[in-house]
Motif scaffolding. Structure first.
Motif, mmCIF file in Angstrom:
data_model
loop_
_atom_site.group_PDB
_atom_site.id
_atom_site.type_symbol
_atom_site.label_atom_id
_atom_site.label_comp_id
_atom_site.label_asym_id
_atom_site.label_seq_id
_atom_site.Cartn_x
_atom_site.Cartn_y
_atom_site.Cartn_z
ATOM 1 N N ARG A 116 9.264 -16.085 -26.403
ATOM 2 C CA ARG A 116 8.051 -16.616 -27.018
ATOM 3 C C ARG A 116 8.328 -16.699 -28.519
ATOM 4 O O ARG A 116 9.248 -16.038 -29.020
ATOM 5 N N ALA A 117 7.486 -17.480 -29.233
ATOM 6 C CA ALA A 117 7.761 -17.670 -30.653
ATOM 7 C C ALA A 117 6.482 -17.744 -31.470
ATOM 8 O O ALA A 117 5.405 -18.059 -30.956
ATOM 9 N N ALA A 118 6.627 -17.429 -32.757
ATOM 10 C CA ALA A 118 5.522 -17.624 -33.700
ATOM 11 C C ALA A 118 6.097 -18.271 -34.963
ATOM 12 O O ALA A 118 7.198 -17.928 -35.395
ATOM 13 N N LEU A 119 5.364 -19.233 -35.506
ATOM 14 C CA LEU A 119 5.731 -19.849 -36.788
ATOM 15 C C LEU A 119 4.687 -19.425 -37.811
ATOM 16 O O LEU A 119 3.477 -19.614 -37.586
ATOM 17 N N ASP A 120 5.147 -18.851 -38.904
ATOM 18 C CA ASP A 120 4.227 -18.340 -39.923
ATOM 19 C C ASP A 120 3.086 -17.534 -39.298
ATOM 20 O O ASP A 120 1.894 -17.738 -39.590
ATOM 21 N N GLN A 121 3.446 -16.618 -38.404
ATOM 22 C CA GLN A 121 2.498 -15.678 -37.777
ATOM 23 C C GLN A 121 1.456 -16.325 -36.860
ATOM 24 O O GLN A 121 0.349 -15.791 -36.685
ATOM 25 N N PRO A 128 0.633 -9.496 -30.827
ATOM 26 C CA PRO A 128 2.078 -9.227 -30.874
ATOM 27 C C PRO A 128 2.439 -7.740 -30.846
ATOM 28 O O PRO A 128 2.822 -7.160 -31.856
ATOM 29 N N PHE A 129 2.259 -7.159 -29.640
ATOM 30 C CA PHE A 129 2.674 -5.776 -29.402
ATOM 31 C C PHE A 129 3.684 -5.775 -28.258
ATOM 32 O O PHE A 129 3.562 -6.571 -27.317
ATOM 33 N N ARG A 174 -14.677 -4.461 -37.117
ATOM 34 C CA ARG A 174 -13.746 -3.439 -37.583
ATOM 35 C C ARG A 174 -12.466 -3.564 -36.778
ATOM 36 O O ARG A 174 -12.475 -3.490 -35.556
ATOM 37 N N ILE A 175 -11.357 -3.779 -37.505
ATOM 38 C CA ILE A 175 -10.054 -3.935 -36.868
ATOM 39 C C ILE A 175 -9.085 -2.975 -37.532
ATOM 40 O O ILE A 175 -9.020 -2.905 -38.764
ATOM 41 N N ALA A 176 -8.350 -2.236 -36.726
ATOM 42 C CA ALA A 176 -7.339 -1.343 -37.303
ATOM 43 C C ALA A 176 -6.117 -1.315 -36.397
ATOM 44 O O ALA A 176 -6.232 -1.295 -35.181
ATOM 45 N N VAL A 177 -4.943 -1.353 -37.035
ATOM 46 C CA VAL A 177 -3.664 -1.194 -36.335
ATOM 47 C C VAL A 177 -2.991 -0.038 -37.047
ATOM 48 O O VAL A 177 -2.719 -0.126 -38.254
ATOM 49 N N ALA A 193 3.102 -8.361 -40.024
ATOM 50 C CA ALA A 193 2.436 -9.429 -40.794
ATOM 51 C C ALA A 193 1.484 -10.246 -39.933
ATOM 52 O O ALA A 193 0.570 -10.900 -40.427
ATOM 53 N N MET A 194 1.696 -10.210 -38.621
ATOM 54 C CA MET A 194 0.886 -11.046 -37.731
ATOM 55 C C MET A 194 -0.225 -10.280 -37.015
ATOM 56 O O MET A 194 -1.257 -10.851 -36.664
ATOM 57 N N THR A 195 -0.008 -8.985 -36.777
ATOM 58 C CA THR A 195 -0.877 -8.272 -35.849
ATOM 59 C C THR A 195 -2.356 -8.325 -36.232
ATOM 60 O O THR A 195 -3.188 -8.793 -35.451
#
Lengths: 148, 85, 148, 85
Positions: D56-61, C117-118, C3-6, C51-53
């Motif tokens: 720091r960097a990210a490419l396509d997440q 990424p926070f 279970r993951i939630a942001v 979009a990444m978290t």
């Protein structure tokens, strides 16, 4: 805050966590041990040495307080007959530092396993009872903290 | 001097009682000496106590090695290795 | 169970623990991170990379699941404005083995600190805002798991 | 090809926008090349991007080192070291 309880009753993990969270530290770590219903186990009976148990848990908690910068420690250990799914033990620690909270929580549960006077007897569906044998691994884990 | 002896877990079950009071033989006696003395009673005592390597002890509610002298202690507890947590 | 939630909302730690306890393992470890109100801090603002978290937290959780025999993992991370005393993060793990539960919980919080990424900004009574600087210690702690 | 660039935390604040779209110069260009290109715009860009060691960097997440080629990526994010948890 130091809270130690040895009791047959279940405990309210949420209330215990809330008390630790309220201490103003940045982190609260906890461990909850639960009776596993494996191999046809129907109950676990936890015997202890009443005159010794709380003072001994208190000494273990004092060691944790000496070793880590903690704002609070809670240890609750149940005794008596417990069924699968029941909680056995709660260890909670609060600290400004997450590592202190997590490490001291691991230390406390390891030391409770090998340095507190509790004995577990397992009962199975056929009525048979079997004393749990102490694991060399648990002794080793507790001993590992000595040289920490 | 009187010494209260407490038994726990399978030590208690084999001996069949959870505590008793004995006359302490000698303040220089060790826990192991008392274990030997009790095991010599035979029956459940022998069954419970004949292998000291399987036993742990506490004097006045403190864990001690079996070679500790009983000294002025008032309470000796004998039991298997603990299994809490 | 994974279970993951942001989310900006607070979470119910008791309900999260209960879900992990219900999995039938012998142990549930948890860590709760809380906003400390030190040095006149009035709020913490948590920015993230939407979009990444979640995908990134999911990868971290998958690494924990590969490394330890876990029955369940829960990670909840809050974002947005949080005041002193507010919960920031919950990490909970359930396993048959207490060591697996405790170690994986420590791993997850270390990796969230350095691999998710926070970004935290602290606001003080004088209205000033200050971005929290990543600590070399946190990087080292996370790196320590590589050779574990 | 178009490349979306996202900025977070103080990188975003210094530049003053949270995202923009640029024409990707060359698929062999690295993240560091693009950072240099953007920093050359001066002003907030220079302030945010003139010290690549702090970025720091990210490419396509996905997190990547700054010397990674951008390749076919559609989204590049630039930000300071993360501070969550």
């Amino acid at each position: 805050m130091k809270r130690i309880a040895v009791q047959p009753e279940d405990f309210d993990a949420a209330a215990e966590l809330a008390a630790l969270e309220a201490l103003g530290g940045g982190g609260v770590a906890s461990f909850i041990g639960i009776v596993r219903g494996e191999g046809g186990l129907v109950a676990l009976e936890l015997e202890h040495y009443p005159a010794m148990t709380e003072p001994q848990v208190d000494r273990i908690v004092d060691q944790a307080l000496e070793r880590w910068p903690l704002l609070g420690v809670t240890v609750i250990h149940r005794v008596g007959r417990l069924e699968p799914g029941a909680r056995i033990v709660f260890v909670g620690t609060a600290s400004r530092h997450r590592t202190a909270a997590l490490e001291s929580c691991a230390f406390l549960i390891d030391w409770l396993k090998s340095h507190a006077p509790f004995w577990k007897k397992e009962y199975f569906a056929d009525g048979e009872g079997r004393w749990v044998v102490a694991r060399a691994e648990d002794e080793a884990k507790a001993a590992g903290w000595q040289s920490f | 001097m009187a010494l209260d002896i407490l038994y726990f877990a399978w030590v208690r079950e084999r001996i069949g009682i959870d505590s008793e009071r004995i006359d302490q033989p000698d303040s220089r006696a060790t826990v192991a000496d008392i274990v030997t003395l009790l095991a010599a009673r035979g029956g459940g005592y022998a069954e419970a106590l004949d292998d000291p390597a399987r036993l742990r002890a506490a004097l006045d509610q403190r864990f001690v090695p079996l070679d500790s002298p009983v000294g002025e202690a008032r309470e000796l507890a004998l039991f298997p290795p603990v299994t809490g947590g």
